[in-house]
Design a protein around this motif. Structure first.
Motif, short mmCIF file in Angstrom:
data_model
loop_
_atom_site.label_atom_id
_atom_site.label_comp_id
_atom_site.label_asym_id
_atom_site.label_seq_id
_atom_site.Cartn_x
_atom_site.Cartn_y
_atom_site.Cartn_z
N ARG A 267 -16.26 -1.64 -6.14
CA ARG A 267 -16.73 -1.57 -4.99
C ARG A 267 -18.13 -0.43 -4.98
O ARG A 267 -18.23 0.44 -6.20
CB ARG A 267 -15.67 -0.60 -4.15
CG ARG A 267 -14.85 0.47 -4.71
CD ARG A 267 -14.64 1.39 -3.71
NE ARG A 267 -15.14 2.16 -3.19
CZ ARG A 267 -15.11 3.04 -2.08
NH1 ARG A 267 -13.92 3.16 -1.71
NH2 ARG A 267 -15.99 3.83 -1.74
N ALA A 268 -18.82 -0.34 -4.19
CA ALA A 268 -19.95 0.70 -4.06
C ALA A 268 -19.14 1.72 -3.86
O ALA A 268 -18.32 1.99 -3.29
CB ALA A 268 -20.86 0.18 -3.04
N TYR B 99 -7.33 3.56 11.94
CA TYR B 99 -7.49 2.14 12.00
C TYR B 99 -8.33 2.03 10.48
O TYR B 99 -8.34 1.13 9.96
CB TYR B 99 -8.02 1.55 13.18
CG TYR B 99 -8.47 0.13 12.83
CD1 TYR B 99 -7.45 -0.70 12.56
CD2 TYR B 99 -9.96 0.05 13.06
CE1 TYR B 99 -7.93 -1.99 12.40
CE2 TYR B 99 -10.21 -1.41 12.83
CZ TYR B 99 -9.36 -2.45 12.67
OH TYR B 99 -9.78 -3.69 12.11
N LEU B 100 -9.68 2.71 10.75
CA LEU B 100 -10.67 2.52 9.57
C LEU B 100 -10.24 2.78 8.41
O LEU B 100 -10.44 1.59 7.28
CB LEU B 100 -11.93 3.42 9.84
CG LEU B 100 -12.89 2.81 10.78
CD1 LEU B 100 -13.96 4.04 10.94
CD2 LEU B 100 -13.62 1.56 10.35
N MET B 101 -9.51 3.56 7.99
CA MET B 101 -9.10 4.22 6.83
C MET B 101 -7.97 3.56 6.32
O MET B 101 -7.66 3.01 5.03
CB MET B 101 -8.92 5.73 6.76
CG MET B 101 -10.29 6.40 7.29
SD MET B 101 -11.83 6.02 6.39
CE MET B 101 -11.47 6.31 4.38
N ARG B 102 -6.98 2.98 7.25
CA ARG B 102 -5.73 2.54 6.64
C ARG B 102 -5.54 1.18 6.92
O ARG B 102 -4.86 0.33 6.08
CB ARG B 102 -4.65 3.24 7.49
CG ARG B 102 -4.52 4.95 7.46
CD ARG B 102 -3.67 5.40 8.11
NE ARG B 102 -3.40 6.81 7.96
CZ ARG B 102 -2.89 7.49 7.11
NH1 ARG B 102 -1.78 6.84 6.10
NH2 ARG B 102 -2.51 8.77 6.75
N ALA B 103 -6.19 0.42 8.04
CA ALA B 103 -5.76 -0.84 8.43
C ALA B 103 -6.97 -1.74 8.15
O ALA B 103 -6.53 -2.84 7.74
CB ALA B 103 -5.39 -1.13 9.93
N GLU C 252 -13.04 -0.87 1.92
CA GLU C 252 -12.66 0.59 1.58
C GLU C 252 -13.85 1.36 1.63
O GLU C 252 -14.14 2.55 2.32
CB GLU C 252 -11.98 0.98 0.42
CG GLU C 252 -10.43 0.46 0.25
CD GLU C 252 -9.80 0.59 -1.00
OE1 GLU C 252 -10.56 1.10 -1.97
OE2 GLU C 252 -8.54 0.47 -0.78
N TYR C 253 -15.08 0.98 1.03
CA TYR C 253 -16.08 1.53 1.14
C TYR C 253 -16.65 1.69 2.47
O TYR C 253 -17.51 2.47 2.91
CB TYR C 253 -17.07 0.87 0.14
CG TYR C 253 -18.73 1.05 0.77
CD1 TYR C 253 -19.76 2.12 0.28
CD2 TYR C 253 -19.38 0.06 1.32
CE1 TYR C 253 -20.66 2.40 0.56
CE2 TYR C 253 -20.70 0.25 1.68
CZ TYR C 253 -21.44 1.50 1.44
OH TYR C 253 -22.61 1.55 2.03
N LEU C 254 -16.85 0.31 3.21
CA LEU C 254 -17.47 0.41 4.36
C LEU C 254 -16.63 1.15 5.64
O LEU C 254 -17.42 1.68 6.25
CB LEU C 254 -17.43 -1.23 5.02
CG LEU C 254 -18.31 -2.16 4.23
CD1 LEU C 254 -17.72 -3.76 4.62
CD2 LEU C 254 -19.36 -2.07 4.51
#
Length: 232
Positions: free
Chosen positions: A3-4, A165-169, A185-187
């Motif tokens: 990943r970046a 939501y962003l970080m977990r789902a 994960e990067y996004l």
């Protein structure tokens, strides 16, 4: 695939998008619960490109964001630095003039476009201010920029739920579709680290844009920023 990182090295970011190009549009639909279509419609309306106007669509990916401009009769140039995205786009829409390009060093002449737009791509550029200056350079005097980008929800309780939501789902859900959880994960991290609405506005002013403003979409999950290149 690897990943970046938030250093946003162009080679790493381009390689990451190459790896998810085939399922990128489908994944966007799923993880945004279909809201990405409404966001893109709002962007097209904000650009307001008429027949014959020249529009540069940066971070165009597979060209999904460019198609409405072509349908309206504008001369649209989709540009991206991911060759994988461009290849998928060209296979879908051979009629569109896809161009490989880095937003910090655009391969276009000064004042070449009536409007420049970028959707969900500016936060992936290694140098935001340099990209904003390049957009200004290739826009004609009096022309406009429209930036559609993830931002900061305005209601604090919802903002916390959204960040969770962003970080977990988001990464595992997207990973089921793309088979590449690491990219999302990067996004998620890049969205969380991105400046808020006022912060991006200040960067635009600093790059030379005037009449800068924004409006929130979906409670500030996304913000639509506009600016005009000075006429003189």
């Amino acid at each position: 695939m690897s990943r970046a990182s938030l250093e946003k090295k162009p080679v790493e970011v381009a390689s990451m998008f190459d790896g998810i190009a085939e399922r990128y549009d489908l994944t966007n639909d799923i993880v945004s619960l279909g809201q990405d279509r409404a966001w893109r419609r709002a962007t097209v309306a904000a650009v307001g490109a008429g027949p014959g106007e020249r529009v540069l669509d940066l971070a165009a990916g597979t060209g999904t964001s460019s198609e409405p401009f072509a349908a309206a009769g504008a001369v649209v140039v989709p540009s991206d630095f991911s060759m994988g995205m461009l290849q998928v786009g060209k296979a879908r829409r051979a009629d569109l003039p896809f161009v490989a390009g880095d937003a910090t060093r655009l391969p276009f002449a000064d004042a070449a476009f009536d409007a420049v737009t970028i959707s969900f791509g500016l936060r992936n550029v290694v140098d935001t201010s340099a990209a904003l200056r390049e957009m200004l350079r290739v826009t004609r005097p009096g022309g406009r920029v429209v930036i559609c980008e993830f931002s900061h929800p305005t209601w604090a309780p919802f903002r916390q739920v959204y960040l969770e939501y962003l970080m977990r789902a988001l990464p595992p859900v997207a990973g089921l579709v793309t088979r590449d959880q690491g990219s999302y994960e990067y996004l998620a991290e890049s969205i969380r680290a991105w400046p808020d609405q006022e912060g991006l506005g200040r960067l635009m002013l600093g790059a030379g844009w005037e009449r800068v403003g924004y409006r929130n979409l979906t409670g500030g999950i996304v913000a639509l920023h506009r600016g005009t290149r000075p006429a003189a």
